[in-house]
Each structure stands twice: as C-alpha cells, then as structure tokens.
Design a protein around this motif. Structure first.
Motif, PDB file in Angstrom:
ATOM      1  N   ARG A 114      22.549   7.466 -32.830  1.00 17.77           N
ATOM      2  CA  ARG A 114      21.930   7.793 -33.928  1.00 17.77           C
ATOM      3  C   ARG A 114      22.675   8.875 -34.770  1.00 17.77           C
ATOM      4  O   ARG A 114      23.045   8.745 -36.160  1.00 17.77           O
ATOM      5  N   GLU A 131      18.792   7.475 -42.819  1.00  9.35           N
ATOM      6  CA  GLU A 131      17.334   7.831 -42.217  1.00  9.35           C
ATOM      7  C   GLU A 131      16.700   6.476 -41.798  1.00  9.35           C
ATOM      8  O   GLU A 131      16.748   5.366 -42.274  1.00  9.35           O
ATOM      9  N   GLY A 132      16.065   6.491 -40.431  1.00  9.14           N
ATOM     10  CA  GLY A 132      15.325   5.366 -40.139  1.00  9.14           C
ATOM     11  C   GLY A 132      16.381   4.686 -39.058  1.00  9.14           C
ATOM     12  O   GLY A 132      15.814   3.692 -38.487  1.00  9.14           O
ATOM     13  N   THR A 148       9.955  -3.530 -29.874  1.00  9.17           N
ATOM     14  CA  THR A 148       9.083  -3.418 -31.176  1.00  9.17           C
ATOM     15  C   THR A 148       9.944  -3.275 -32.226  1.00  9.17           C
ATOM     16  O   THR A 148      10.684  -2.137 -32.272  1.00  9.17           O
ATOM     17  N   PRO A 149      10.232  -4.108 -33.053  1.00  7.29           N
ATOM     18  CA  PRO A 149      11.182  -4.065 -34.166  1.00  7.29           C
ATOM     19  C   PRO A 149      11.241  -2.825 -34.839  1.00  7.29           C
ATOM     20  O   PRO A 149      12.480  -2.594 -35.274  1.00  7.29           O
ATOM     21  N   HIS A 150      10.375  -2.252 -35.100  1.00  4.67           N
ATOM     22  CA  HIS A 150      10.352  -1.009 -35.793  1.00  4.67           C
ATOM     23  C   HIS A 150      10.465   0.389 -35.053  1.00  4.67           C
ATOM     24  O   HIS A 150      10.544   1.346 -35.849  1.00  4.67           O
ATOM     25  N   GLY A 151      10.446   0.205 -33.805  1.00  8.59           N
ATOM     26  CA  GLY A 151      10.666   1.646 -33.190  1.00  8.59           C
ATOM     27  C   GLY A 151      12.226   1.963 -33.383  1.00  8.59           C
ATOM     28  O   GLY A 151      12.892   1.082 -32.927  1.00  8.59           O
ATOM     29  N   HIS A 190      14.217   6.253 -28.598  1.00  4.17           N
ATOM     30  CA  HIS A 190      14.439   7.551 -28.073  1.00  4.17           C
ATOM     31  C   HIS A 190      14.925   7.603 -26.672  1.00  4.17           C
ATOM     32  O   HIS A 190      14.696   6.668 -25.732  1.00  4.17           O
ATOM     33  N   LEU A 244       1.062 -14.496 -29.266  1.00  2.00           N
ATOM     34  CA  LEU A 244       0.533 -13.375 -28.240  1.00  2.00           C
ATOM     35  C   LEU A 244       0.815 -14.039 -26.978  1.00  2.00           C
ATOM     36  O   LEU A 244       0.408 -14.899 -26.452  1.00  2.00           O
ATOM     37  N   LYS A 293      -0.088  -9.217 -26.676  1.00  2.00           N
ATOM     38  CA  LYS A 293       1.151  -8.602 -27.549  1.00  2.00           C
ATOM     39  C   LYS A 293       1.795  -9.775 -28.426  1.00  2.00           C
ATOM     40  O   LYS A 293       2.278 -10.690 -27.789  1.00  2.00           O
ATOM     41  N   ALA A 294       2.087  -9.272 -29.402  1.00  2.00           N
ATOM     42  CA  ALA A 294       2.796 -10.403 -30.746  1.00  2.00           C
ATOM     43  C   ALA A 294       4.340 -10.138 -29.806  1.00  2.00           C
ATOM     44  O   ALA A 294       4.828  -9.380 -29.815  1.00  2.00           O
ATOM     45  N   ILE A 323       8.846 -12.460 -34.358  1.00  2.00           N
ATOM     46  CA  ILE A 323       7.720 -11.961 -35.047  1.00  2.00           C
ATOM     47  C   ILE A 323       7.868 -11.481 -36.416  1.00  2.00           C
ATOM     48  O   ILE A 323       7.281 -10.702 -36.976  1.00  2.00           O
ATOM     49  N   HIS A 324       8.947 -11.869 -37.072  1.00  2.00           N
ATOM     50  CA  HIS A 324       9.182 -11.241 -38.500  1.00  2.00           C
ATOM     51  C   HIS A 324       9.851 -12.428 -39.313  1.00  2.00           C
ATOM     52  O   HIS A 324       9.998 -13.364 -38.782  1.00  2.00           O
ATOM     53  N   VAL A 335       6.624   3.533 -40.135  1.00  2.00           N
ATOM     54  CA  VAL A 335       7.286   2.073 -40.184  1.00  2.00           C
ATOM     55  C   VAL A 335       7.259   2.150 -41.710  1.00  2.00           C
ATOM     56  O   VAL A 335       6.589   2.309 -42.466  1.00  2.00           O
ATOM     57  N   LEU A 370       0.953  -7.763 -36.771  1.00  2.00           N
ATOM     58  CA  LEU A 370       1.410  -7.919 -35.507  1.00  2.00           C
ATOM     59  C   LEU A 370       2.730  -7.177 -35.006  1.00  2.00           C
ATOM     60  O   LEU A 370       2.950  -6.816 -34.046  1.00  2.00           O
ATOM     61  N   LEU A 371       3.539  -7.389 -36.025  1.00  2.00           N
ATOM     62  CA  LEU A 371       4.821  -6.829 -35.917  1.00  2.00           C
ATOM     63  C   LEU A 371       4.945  -5.437 -35.415  1.00  2.00           C
ATOM     64  O   LEU A 371       5.721  -4.860 -34.403  1.00  2.00           O
ATOM     65  N   ASP A 372       4.075  -4.606 -35.900  1.00  2.00           N
ATOM     66  CA  ASP A 372       3.871  -3.203 -35.632  1.00  2.00           C
ATOM     67  C   ASP A 372       2.845  -2.704 -34.684  1.00  2.00           C
ATOM     68  O   ASP A 372       2.428  -1.533 -34.398  1.00  2.00           O
ATOM     69  N   ARG A 373       1.988  -3.688 -34.255  1.00  2.00           N
ATOM     70  CA  ARG A 373       0.721  -3.354 -33.633  1.00  2.00           C
ATOM     71  C   ARG A 373       0.977  -2.565 -32.429  1.00  2.00           C
ATOM     72  O   ARG A 373       0.434  -1.606 -31.821  1.00  2.00           O
ATOM     73  N   GLU A 374       2.079  -3.093 -31.438  1.00  2.00           N
ATOM     74  CA  GLU A 374       2.429  -2.311 -30.255  1.00  2.00           C
ATOM     75  C   GLU A 374       2.876  -0.870 -30.430  1.00  2.00           C
ATOM     76  O   GLU A 374       2.385   0.037 -29.760  1.00  2.00           O
ATOM     77  N   LEU A 375       3.574  -0.878 -31.258  1.00  2.00           N
ATOM     78  CA  LEU A 375       4.018   0.631 -31.724  1.00  2.00           C
ATOM     79  C   LEU A 375       3.160   1.473 -32.155  1.00  2.00           C
ATOM     80  O   LEU A 375       2.812   2.651 -31.535  1.00  2.00           O
ATOM     81  N   ARG A 428       0.904   2.372 -29.233  1.00  2.00           N
ATOM     82  CA  ARG A 428       1.502   3.732 -28.439  1.00  2.00           C
ATOM     83  C   ARG A 428       1.584   4.860 -28.889  1.00  2.00           C
ATOM     84  O   ARG A 428       1.331   5.941 -28.118  1.00  2.00           O
ATOM     85  N   LEU A 453      14.862  13.898 -39.930  1.00  2.00           N
ATOM     86  CA  LEU A 453      14.876  12.650 -39.605  1.00  2.00           C
ATOM     87  C   LEU A 453      13.965  12.031 -38.725  1.00  2.00           C
ATOM     88  O   LEU A 453      13.812  10.823 -38.694  1.00  2.00           O
TER      89      LEU A 453
END
Lengths: 374, 374
Positions: A180, A195-196, A207-210, A213, A296, A300-301, A305-306, B29, B48-53, B56, B231
């Motif tokens: 990154r 950023e991001g 998870t698409p928005h994680g 790390h 599901l 979990k989704a 999923i987007h 997010v 649903l997209l962000d639920r698992e994130l 956690r 960041l």
C-alpha cells in the motif's frame, strides 16, 4: 432523474466536502459556503476569509460576503442567515436542495418561509456527463493508478514464499502495508492521494471493503484496489486487479475466469442508450452460468455481493449506478466495470476498469494489463 | 453544548465521511450505515457487503443487516427504511440527530412518525475530550507534520535567489508544487496523507485558504500549513510555519513578531476552565497592540481574519472553537493555536501549533522549531 427540479438550486457546505459546490465554484476550501443557481446565473456567499480567493478563481460567479446581505436578526451568524439573505436579495421563495442538505438549516429555512424541494436524484445531474477536461482529469488519475498497480504487482512477483507460504522480499515479510505504501508513493509522483487503497489477501479479500493488513501469502488471491484522488483538481480514478503468487486452487482459478468473463460481457454491453440494470443483470448471469451463487452462506453474504459499477468524477461513487436501480447509460458517462466474487473459504476476486461511455461503445481511460498468476 | 439531548442518538452516513460514526464504530467504509445509541448500547445497520467487516472490527456493537429488520413497504430499499426498521426493533419513537443529518431522510422519518430532535452543538460532545489513544494518534500525525516541515524548510533554505528573486535549486525553479510534493512524501513515510497542504508565497499567502502555486520568491513570506491525516486511523495533525528566504521588509518582520507574541500570549492563557472566547480576544488584542488592524482595506478582508484555533481529532476542524463563540476549555481538548496576519501588500504570516489542554496548562504534541529567516 426523478422529480422535475424548480428553477433555483441551493447547496450548502464546504466545497471540499460537497462535490456539487466544487463542480460549480471550481475551488476547494474547508469552510462552508452557500451556492445558489438560477436562470443560468450563479451566486456564492463566502466568509470574508475566503472572499478574495473566491473572486479570483470563480470569475463567472457573483460573490457575496455575509455583511453585504440583509439577514434577519434571529439568523445572524448562521449559515441559514446567509441563505435567507441571499434568497431575499434574489427575490426567491422556493429552491431545490439535495437529499443530503442539512436538516437544521432546512428546518430554519422552512421556519423563515422558504419552500424547500428535495431532489429525488442528483441535484446537478449534468455532473454525470463529463466534459473533455473532466475526462482528461479522470484519465490522469487512472494513468496514475495503472503505474501504481504495475509497481504493486512487480513487488508481489519479485517476492518469494517462505515455508509458511508467507511472501518475503530479501528475507523481509511482504505485507499489505508495504505494498500500500509503495502504491501511495507512485500515486504521489502523479500528484494523487491513495487513501483507502486496498491490498487484501486470502480471507481478508472476501470482504470487499477491508483494506487488508499483515503478511501477504502465496497461493491465495490478493485483491489490489487503487482509487487515486488528484490533489489539485479532486477528480478520482478507480482500478482493481487480483493476483496470485504461486498456484491458485482450482476454485480460485474458476472464480478468476468467471469474473474475467463477466467483465468482458459487461464491457461488450456498454454504450449510450443501454439500461444500466441490464448491464448488471448480464454480469450476474455470467457469474451464475459459471456456477457461482450469491447469497447467505454459513450466515455470511458471499458471491457477487455488490453492483457491477458506478459513475466516477469529483466523487469516487456517483451517478450512474450499474446495479438493479433503473437508469440508462449516456455518452459522456464515466463508469467503473467491476464484477467480483467473494467466498470466505476461497478468498476474493475483483477486476475493475474505468471507461468512458460513447455512442457506439466505450473508451478505456488507461489500459492496464491483466495478469492473474505472477 | 446547548440543548439537552434525548437518550437516543441517530447518525446516518458513510463512516468514512461521518466522524461521529467512525468514532463509535471504529471502522471506515465508503457505503452508508445507520448508527443508533441508546442507554449505553450501540447498534449499526450495514449492508450485507460490509456486515462481516463490521462484525469483525466493531465487537461492542450489535450489527444488523437490512433483511433482519421489519421495514415498511414504502421505505424498502431506502436508508430511511433501515432507520425505521431499527427504531421499531428497539421500540424508539424519538431520536436526536446532528445538524447535518440529511433532510430527505429527516422528512421521510417524520412522515413515518419518528420525532427528530436536532442537536444544537456536536451530537457526540464527548469526542472533544480525547482519550490517551486519541492523543497518541494526533501526536503521531503532528510528529509527521514536524518532519515534513523540516524537509520543506530545508528545501527553501538550500535554494538560491535568481536575478528576479525567484528561488532555484541547482538552477531549477523551486515552486509551491515542489515543496508540497516533498512534504507529502515525508508524510507518506509516516503513513499520512497531506491533501490540501499549503505552501503559499507573497500575495498568495494573504488568502489563508489558498494552497499556493508557482515559483517561490526571496524576501517574501512563505506560509507552510501542513495538516496530515493518518491513512489508517483517520486522525489529523495541524502545523504552520512562516519563513522568508532572504530579507523580509520591516513590516513583514513586525508582522512576524506580532504573530509570535500573540501565539505566546494565547498559549500562556490555555488551561482547563478558561473561556475560549477570552483566548481569542487576548490574541486579537496582542495583534492590535502591535499596530495591526483587522477589517476591510481597499475592499478586501485583511488583518487577523480567522479564529485563534480549533479542536482537532477525527475532523481537522472540530469542537472547541477558539473564537468569539462561547465555550470553555477542558482537560483533554486538543486544539490548534494559530494567530495570523494577512495583508495583500505585505503577504501573510501564520504560526500554528497543536496542543493538549491540561488542568494546569497545555502539552505540546510535537515540538517544532520556529525559524523565520532561512
């Protein structure tokens, strides 16, 4: 876009945070301003602090400072006061505002007798159709993203797996954070911020928005999503690739080729006049035809999923949306096309390009090679 | 802060854009979420997209996805629907929202029978009092800003003036853009973004929010304002220095020492319990005592045309404000102290440090030498 707007439009907020205002005023400051547009004429109320700047960079706009307006005593020192003052000056009683117009100001304006219409869709739908200058700006960001992607993929390709399958360069663990950082450095060379930026490996990529790390691993998918924002003009780019160092599992390979096929199908469908919903449905259908279900799984989704994509400009997500929402592509739209598949057992795969919609198809804003195994 | 809030608090928006939500949820997010807090309990509705994130990273919060809520038919697929669903689930009829809560959602909720109270001040005033972790985060950004400032000042000190008084390094013109780029690079090494960094010279420095463009010149003031955002955790720092390469005019020198004296006086005043307004008045008085007037000169706002400082945290500008607005400093506030003087004929001078308010005074978050002539 839905309801017919009244002639006059009102926006309130900091140009830095409100793309509608930045779009019209052409400058970006952190403090709030009032913007009104009526019959082709544009007006701004800015604090004394920003008045000279506004006068210099927004020559087509009539600039007021609050002291030049007649503001009711009860609203002195408030932004609603600036608005009421300007509306009186312009003899306006009704204005259309965006859905995200702040409720306190709305309540104050209504109490002061102003009729507020709330736009159903974007307040400035013209923003979705990009001018040549805007396309060039987005393309510059996209070019920066491509250069950064190449650097990221080079790093991963150069790494070697240790006994625990963790990637290392010259003995040192290669982490999401390292990659990154390298991406952001390249973006900065192109005057963009990163950023991001997502560099997510294995289960994290599901998870698409994680953002991702820790150590990157061999034989797992690594999703790299780079969305640079230009530090001067504020436009965005958006680019995603998915790579595997080593040997992906058969399922991961299948996921990759399904996503690739879905993106190709979606791109082939893109041209002015096409329903955005039909592009999304087609994408979904291709993924299903390859055997990938969405819904599901284990609570979990998972799956696709987007949405298939979104417009991009002064916002990283803006109109139009390539999703189940109704809409139609028009020449001058700039959209991402980014199908993906996400399963916690297997990881994530997403491939994303940003294209300009044309009458006969689309133009890629900056070509980026697509490699899977590196 | 003004009106007594009801027990329940509601926030709506993307954690990336709404610091209140990021503060509570601890993740960032881009997509909108609904946050409700009542009787010490916290609830989130996420796609649903962000639920698992969310599950956690926000372990103390009860996470809902929209499909688990009973949403009235008319509001299906809307964020207001998510809210109504959650409020029904929690048997809540009245909630307090922030001033910037979006008007469309507010109108929809009111039509659905929800009573909305709009907070006068911050929705979560507790955010102004920083925890140790938060102070460390801001200090890390401030440390990054100090390193970047040193690099910027080194560049300017190393430059030589040409016959037209333009600064050059190895023959090449030194511009605002070059210095800004160098600053951003150092910030990136500290995992911070430097969007908006100001490097403004001469007349450009007389508009506090102009970022500065083009060649830097000798014998004129150069205002360098660095406000890095981390960041990962999203906290900010804020630091400004003003330097001159060569020989400042007598007036510019006087301006510098007046600002320096005003900052020293303001800092000496800072401690828990002190009125924020009195700090601002003191700063203004010191500048006036040095002979510097504020107001319209030649039709332009000039002098000390902004507040003395502002709180900083997940927002670069947040409560408290060191201005004419009423308020009182409390231990745990982190504020900037940044008097400045701006005259189009002479340029601008601003000196800014960020400090933690303590019971007996303040603690500087990261010390930065203050040089004027370099």
């Amino acid at each position: 876009m839905g309801k017919q707007l009244t002639g006059a439009i009102l926006a309130l907020g900091s140009p830095q945070e409100k793309p509608d205002i930045r779009y019209q005023a052409g400058f970006s400051v952190p403090d709030p301003v009032v913007y009104v547009q009526q019959a082709g004429k544009k007006y701004l109320v800015v604090s004394l602090l920003d008045r000279e700047l506004a006068r210099r960079v927004a020559p087509g706009i009539q600039i007021y400072s609050p002291d030049a307006l007649s503001i009711p005593r009860a609203l002195r020192g408030t932004l609603s006061g600036w608005i009421v003052g300007l509306l009186r000056e312009l003899d306006l009683r009704a204005v259309t505002v965006a859905a995200d117009f702040p409720v306190r100001a709305a309540d104050q304006l209504r109490r002061a007798g102003v009729r507020l219409l709330v736009a159903d869709g974007p307040l400035m739908p013209e923003r979705a159709i990009k001018t040549c200058v805007e396309v060039d700006r987005i393309a510059a960001c996209q070019h920066a993203a491509v250069q950064a992607m190449r650097e990221a993929i080079r790093m991963i390709a150069r790494a070697r797996a240790d006994k625990k399958n963790r990637l290392r360069i010259r003995g040192r663990l290669l982490t999401s954070e390292h990659v990154r950082r390298a991406i952001c450095r390249v973006l900065l060379d192109h005057n963009c911020a990163g950023e991001g930026t997502i560099v997510a490996c294995g289960e994290q990529a599901a998870t698409p928005h994680g953002v991702g790390h820790g150590p990157l691993c061999a034989h797992q998918s690594i999703v790299i999503d780079i969305f640079p924002r230009h530090l001067e003009h504020g436009y965005w780019g958006d680019l995603t690739r998915t790579v595997v160092k080593g040997n992906p599992s058969p399922t991961l390979k299948k996921m990759y080729f399904a996503v690739k096929a879905a993106q190709a199908a979606a791109l082939a469908e893109i041209r002015a006049g096409v329903s955005t919903r039909s592009v999304h449905r087609l994408t979904t259908a291709v993924l299903e035809r390859h055997g990938f279900k969405t819904g599901l799984l284990d609570g979990k989704a998972q799956g696709f999923i987007h949405s298939t994509g979104h417009g991009i400009g002064l916002e990283v997500h803006e109109a139009p949306s390539l999703s189940l929402r109704p809409g139609r592509l028009r020449a001058g739209h700039v959209v991402t096309v980014e199908p993906g598949l996400y399963y916690f057992q297997h990881g994530g795969v997403r491939i994303e390009d940003t294209v300009l919609v044309t009458r006969s198809g689309y133009r890629e804003l900056s070509a980026c090679a697509d490699v899977f195994q590196v």
